[in-house]
Scaffold this active site. Structure first.
Site, PDB file in Angstrom:
ATOM      1  N   ARG A 154     -13.305  -1.364 -26.949  1.00  0.00           N
ATOM      2  CA  ARG A 154     -12.741  -0.732 -25.911  1.00  0.00           C
ATOM      3  C   ARG A 154     -13.928  -0.989 -24.704  1.00  0.00           C
ATOM      4  NH1 ARG A 154     -10.899   4.126 -25.568  1.00  0.00           N
ATOM      5  NH2 ARG A 154     -10.658   3.665 -23.503  1.00  0.00           N
ATOM      6  N   CYS A 193      -5.400  12.572 -25.138  1.00  0.00           N
ATOM      7  CA  CYS A 193      -6.072  12.010 -26.138  1.00  0.00           C
ATOM      8  C   CYS A 193      -6.877  12.638 -26.964  1.00  0.00           C
ATOM      9  CB  CYS A 193      -6.686  10.605 -25.530  1.00  0.00           C
ATOM     10  SG  CYS A 193      -8.461  11.095 -24.622  1.00  0.00           S
ATOM     11  N   LEU A 223      -3.878  16.635 -10.438  1.00  0.00           N
ATOM     12  CA  LEU A 223      -4.480  16.144  -9.225  1.00  0.00           C
ATOM     13  C   LEU A 223      -4.056  14.985  -8.637  1.00  0.00           C
ATOM     14  CD1 LEU A 223      -7.865  17.733 -10.860  1.00  0.00           C
ATOM     15  CD2 LEU A 223      -6.390  19.014  -9.156  1.00  0.00           C
ATOM     16  N   LYS A 266     -17.013  -0.775 -17.407  1.00  0.00           N
ATOM     17  CA  LYS A 266     -15.797  -0.647 -17.550  1.00  0.00           C
ATOM     18  C   LYS A 266     -15.083   0.256 -16.805  1.00  0.00           C
ATOM     19  CE  LYS A 266     -14.350   2.215 -20.865  1.00  0.00           C
ATOM     20  NZ  LYS A 266     -13.305   3.382 -20.330  1.00  0.00           N
ATOM     21  N   ASN A 267     -15.719   1.222 -16.468  1.00  0.00           N
ATOM     22  CA  ASN A 267     -15.241   2.404 -15.728  1.00  0.00           C
ATOM     23  C   ASN A 267     -15.007   2.299 -14.097  1.00  0.00           C
ATOM     24  OD1 ASN A 267     -14.407   3.654 -17.970  1.00  0.00           O
ATOM     25  ND2 ASN A 267     -15.780   5.359 -17.794  1.00  0.00           N
ATOM     26  N   ILE A 284     -16.615  19.149 -19.512  1.00  0.00           N
ATOM     27  CA  ILE A 284     -15.685  18.340 -18.812  1.00  0.00           C
ATOM     28  C   ILE A 284     -14.279  18.369 -19.663  1.00  0.00           C
ATOM     29  CG2 ILE A 284     -14.979  15.934 -17.711  1.00  0.00           C
ATOM     30  CD1 ILE A 284     -17.202  17.402 -16.234  1.00  0.00           C
ATOM     31  N   ASP A 328     -19.972  11.176 -20.967  1.00  0.00           N
ATOM     32  CA  ASP A 328     -19.705   9.934 -21.754  1.00  0.00           C
ATOM     33  C   ASP A 328     -21.016   9.432 -22.603  1.00  0.00           C
ATOM     34  OD1 ASP A 328     -17.636   8.163 -19.345  1.00  0.00           O
ATOM     35  OD2 ASP A 328     -17.117   9.584 -20.611  1.00  0.00           O
ATOM     36  N   ARG A 342      -5.687  16.057 -20.631  1.00  0.00           N
ATOM     37  CA  ARG A 342      -6.184  15.306 -19.626  1.00  0.00           C
ATOM     38  C   ARG A 342      -4.735  14.990 -18.766  1.00  0.00           C
ATOM     39  NH1 ARG A 342      -9.552   9.995 -21.588  1.00  0.00           N
ATOM     40  NH2 ARG A 342     -10.086  10.184 -19.575  1.00  0.00           N
ATOM     41  N   PRO A 343      -4.346  16.117 -18.041  1.00  0.00           N
ATOM     42  CA  PRO A 343      -3.311  16.002 -17.165  1.00  0.00           C
ATOM     43  C   PRO A 343      -3.729  15.241 -15.939  1.00  0.00           C
ATOM     44  CG  PRO A 343      -4.341  18.083 -16.963  1.00  0.00           C
ATOM     45  CD  PRO A 343      -5.220  17.413 -18.149  1.00  0.00           C
ATOM     46  N   ILE A 344      -2.540  14.832 -15.304  1.00  0.00           N
ATOM     47  CA  ILE A 344      -2.860  14.273 -13.767  1.00  0.00           C
ATOM     48  C   ILE A 344      -2.151  14.955 -12.779  1.00  0.00           C
ATOM     49  CG2 ILE A 344      -2.772  11.754 -14.898  1.00  0.00           C
ATOM     50  CD1 ILE A 344       0.066  11.339 -13.930  1.00  0.00           C
TER      51      ILE A 344
END
Ligand code: EPZ
Length: 409
Positions: free
Chosen positions: A387, A104, A113, A11-12, A317, A295, A109-111
């Site tokens: 998902r 979530c 970077l 998936k990833n 993480i 995960d 979970r900032p963006i």
């Protein structure tokens, strides 16, 4: 559980690879695409942007001939992973507007970077009305450090790499993520004519090219799905072959399984997993690749609650990735949370109960624990599972599990 299970495509890896098709107007063919709700979401997003997407079995053909640079607010907001359309849209159109993914249950979970990397390439970034807007007259290669408070960023590396492949000059990303999914994306981009070196290492060098062409690619197997079935086999004292799994992507997981008394063998089919009698407690700390994957943390906790003795599981993480603890406690597990660690006092018999899934990997842990609990366990909100796991109930039944999907009334 006994028998063979076929491991699906990752998936990833497939999500950023589908997004990367936006970098060319020529057709791309992607094989071993898993049938997951996240993949269907990405298909909707690409179609919304103007791409033609056709699926046949586990093959997807995408042609992004003429596309627009603004993602549908709701679609992108609903699936965090879709943030990876930002890099390719900026790379190709120099103008992209997408909704901020937001946090979530597992963390903020900032963006920051991602945006830092795109700004280093010359993009002007603004955040307004819940949208992030990145725009650039020209993108110019530059050297940047992309490490954050918990190390590298997977989708941040993917986004910047996809913007840099069409930039002028050379980009060097230090502290790049080395996850196999990022490596798979880089191989796909090189198949499209990109010039990326240092693949799989923390230093990626990208020499910009004028344009990219179409390409064909087979997605790598899903190492987290494989880890999930390996752990389910260990919990049920079974013997399972993970068909198509790649051991070279799973060293940290296989090493911890070995320490806990589980035997694994690599063979031409994939990996065979067999539990040898009594389990032993192990301590786990999640880290960026090639450390133990976050995960697989919840699933490993499901194994440790079955294991007599104390094991300490530390999540480095994501700041709140222990949502499964309270639900596992419903089944009779004895777990205490101390800061970033969960102290598991294992070996207590579990009894089935109704439990609530909170996120993708937590739900996998609840299913695994349910396989070991006496009586019935009912896992609610399995849309979380769909998902990221293709036909998990069908695959588990083939291995001998008594599991059925009940439509929620
Ligand atoms: C990817 O998410 C995966 N998702 C996640 O898998 C996985 O848990 C994660 O990588 C880590 O391995 C997909 O690939 C779709 P990160 P991503 O950016 O890229 C912080 C699953 O279960 N950070 O590597 O979003 C962040 O908050 C999912 O399949 C910043 O601070 O994760 C986190 O603490 C869940 N600023 C850490 O870095 C940034 O700009 C790692 O996040 C970006 C990240």
């Amino acid at each position: 559980m006994h028998g063979e299970v076929a491991i699906s495509g990752a998936k990833n890896a497939v999500l950023p690879i589908m997004a990367a098709t936006l970098l060319t107007s020529e057709p791309c063919l992607i094989r071993r695409v898993p049938d997951l709700s996240d993949v269907r979401f990405m298909t909707q997003i690409l179609t919304w942007l103007g791409a033609e997407v056709k699926s046949e079995g586990d093959t997807v053909r995408v042609r992004a001939k003429k596309i627009k640079g603004a993602g549908d607010y709701d679609l992108v907001r609903k699936m965090r992973g879709s943030i990876c359309i930002m890099g390719p849209l900026l790379g190709r159109l120099h103008d992209v507007k997408v909704s901020l993914p937001g946090g979530c249950v597992i963390g903020a979970r900032p963006i920051n970077l991602h945006l830092k990397g795109l700004q280093s390439l010359g993009a002007k970034v603004t955040i307004e009305n819940g949208y992030v807007h990145a725009k650039a007259k020209r993108l110019v290669g530059s050297a940047m450090f992309l490490g954050g408070r918990s190390g590298s960023t997977v989708l941040g590396t993917a986004n910047v790499m996809m913007a840099a492949v069409l930039a002028e000059g050379v980009t060097v990303i230090e502290s790049a993520a080395c996850e196999p999914e990022v490596t798979d994306l880089a191989h796909f981009l090189n198949a499209m004519g990109a010039k990326i070196s240092g693949i799989g290492s923390p230093t990626l060098t990208i020499t910009g090219v004028k344009q990219l062409h179409g390409a064909e690619h087979e997605v790598i197997p899903d190492r987290i799905e494989a880890a999930t079935y390996a752990i389910a086999a260990a919990v049920t004292n079974g013997e399972v072959t993970l068909r198509g799994a790649r051991a070279d992507h799973m060293h940290a997981v296989l090493d911890k399984l070995k320490d806990s008394g589980v035997t694994t063998h690599c063979n031409e089919k994939g990996i065979s997993v067999k539990r040898n009698g009594r389990l032993k407690p192990v301590d786990i700390t999640t880290l960026p690749y090639s450390g133990f994957p976050t995960d697989a943390q919840a699933q490993m906790m499901a194994l440790m609650i079955m294991t007599p003795g104390i094991s300490i599981i530390t999540e480095r993480i994501f700041e709140s990735r222990f949502m499964h603890v309270s639900e596992l406690s419903r089944l009779g597990a004895d777990i205490e949370i101390e800061g970033p660690s969960a102290i598991v006092k294992g070996g207590k018999p579990l009894s089935g109960a109704p439990v609530m899934a909170s996120d993708l990997r937590a739900s996998a842990a609840l299913v695994i624990a349910g396989l070991a609990a006496r009586g019935n366990t009912q896992v609610n909100r399995v849309y979380h599972l769909d998902r990221g796991y293709e036909n998990i109930d069908v695959k588990l039944r083939k291995l001998g599990a008594r599991i059925e999907r009940i439509e929620e009334s």
